[in-house]
Design a protein around this motif. Sequence first.
Motif, mmCIF file in Angstrom:
data_model
loop_
_atom_site.group_PDB
_atom_site.id
_atom_site.type_symbol
_atom_site.label_atom_id
_atom_site.label_comp_id
_atom_site.label_asym_id
_atom_site.label_seq_id
_atom_site.Cartn_x
_atom_site.Cartn_y
_atom_site.Cartn_z
ATOM 1 N N UNK A 122 0.140 -1.498 -0.045
ATOM 2 C CA UNK A 122 0.019 0.019 -0.216
ATOM 3 C C UNK A 122 0.612 1.317 -0.052
ATOM 4 N N UNK A 123 0.341 2.661 -0.717
ATOM 5 C CA UNK A 123 0.589 3.703 -0.534
ATOM 6 C C UNK A 123 0.779 4.552 0.951
ATOM 7 N N UNK A 124 -0.872 4.123 1.540
ATOM 8 C CA UNK A 124 -0.620 4.704 2.803
ATOM 9 C C UNK A 124 -1.104 3.805 3.798
ATOM 10 N N UNK A 125 0.238 3.850 4.597
ATOM 11 C CA UNK A 125 0.460 2.503 5.138
ATOM 12 C C UNK A 125 -0.330 3.463 6.904
ATOM 13 N N UNK A 126 -0.290 4.063 7.259
ATOM 14 C CA UNK A 126 -0.784 4.487 8.637
ATOM 15 C C UNK A 126 -2.371 4.104 8.752
ATOM 16 N N UNK A 127 -3.394 4.559 7.436
ATOM 17 C CA UNK A 127 -4.832 4.470 7.542
ATOM 18 C C UNK A 127 -4.455 2.551 8.060
ATOM 19 N N UNK A 128 -3.687 2.003 6.891
ATOM 20 C CA UNK A 128 -4.058 0.966 7.034
ATOM 21 C C UNK A 128 -4.073 -0.061 8.680
ATOM 22 N N UNK A 129 -2.708 0.807 8.517
ATOM 23 C CA UNK A 129 -2.631 -0.153 9.911
ATOM 24 C C UNK A 129 -3.998 -0.245 11.345
ATOM 25 N N UNK A 130 -4.099 1.173 11.280
ATOM 26 C CA UNK A 130 -5.537 1.286 12.093
ATOM 27 C C UNK A 130 -6.831 0.728 11.264
ATOM 28 N N UNK A 131 -6.600 0.653 10.589
ATOM 29 C CA UNK A 131 -7.719 -0.774 9.756
ATOM 30 C C UNK A 131 -7.681 -1.964 10.191
ATOM 31 N N UNK A 132 -6.058 -2.598 9.623
ATOM 32 C CA UNK A 132 -6.243 -3.772 9.919
ATOM 33 C C UNK A 132 -5.379 -4.236 11.761
ATOM 34 N N UNK A 133 -5.395 -3.308 12.073
ATOM 35 C CA UNK A 133 -5.136 -3.624 13.606
ATOM 36 C C UNK A 133 -6.651 -4.426 14.869
ATOM 37 N N UNK A 134 -7.147 -3.662 13.965
ATOM 38 C CA UNK A 134 -9.257 -3.875 14.359
ATOM 39 C C UNK A 134 -9.353 -5.378 13.679
ATOM 40 N N UNK A 135 -9.082 -5.624 12.085
ATOM 41 C CA UNK A 135 -9.424 -6.937 11.474
ATOM 42 C C UNK A 135 -8.816 -7.978 12.180
#
Length: 273
Positions: free
Chosen positions: A252-265
């Motif tokens: 991904x390009x947008x790491x921070x946004x994915x880190x937040x989403x995937x911490x829950x997933x």
Amino acid sequence: MFFSSLGKTFSLNNETLIMGILNVTPDSFSDGGSYNSIDLAFEHAKSLISQGAHIIDIGGQSTRPGHEEVTLEVELNRVIPVIEKISKELDCIISIDTYRYEVAEAALKAGAHIINDVWGLQRDSGEMAKVAAKYNCVVIAMHNQNSKFYEEDIILSMKKFFKKTFEIAESNGLDTNKIIIDPGIGFGKGYEENIEVLNRLHEISFIAPILLGVSKKGFIGKDLNLSPQERVEGTIAVNTLGVLNGAKIIRVHDVLEHKKALSIADKIIYFKK
């Protein structure tokens, strides 16, 4: 499941790994020209790591639709100094995004740990596989073809493609347990093919661990007519579904946004009583 590659070890057992994209190119579709100097690239890599990237994927040759191939010398000059600086000053796993075996070997010598080949070891006569075997490194092998036409079921075609990849690896001494596969969303596939492959991703998850690279790609913006910069939420949605469908690494390009989403997933996916 653990992978070891040139002194770096990573696990796919407890969380989704995030590969941060670092294009040192002037013409990549989303961030072309943004990081095409050593200092800018280094600072962006440092930022991606601080945001939660486990792997930094460095590419010096755009593979977007309609891209123009650069010379070997140009690609080497773009990526090698960046890899050398990052490998010396930052603690991270480095992937080289290239389909040239010469670039791959130079990158591994400069400090990279993984080869990310958009032609799945099938662009040359086994030379990329030989390089990977020589360094005993992990390879990400992507599905690709020159056209978007499939004479048979697309998943069956992909299975045959990856079977050939594994045969090339074996015949050139590369440990097939070092291979991670990428379904190649946006490569040799149109809108409908991309959607179908994502829907049926679980059907290839038995082959090898899956890396999914959908970040800001055209099919995400198609229905809403969104520019690449407006496709972050759509990318997160696709990646989350992809992880639920078997993907172990997302690029991904947008790491921070994915880190937040995937911490829950990941809490749900890897839940243990």
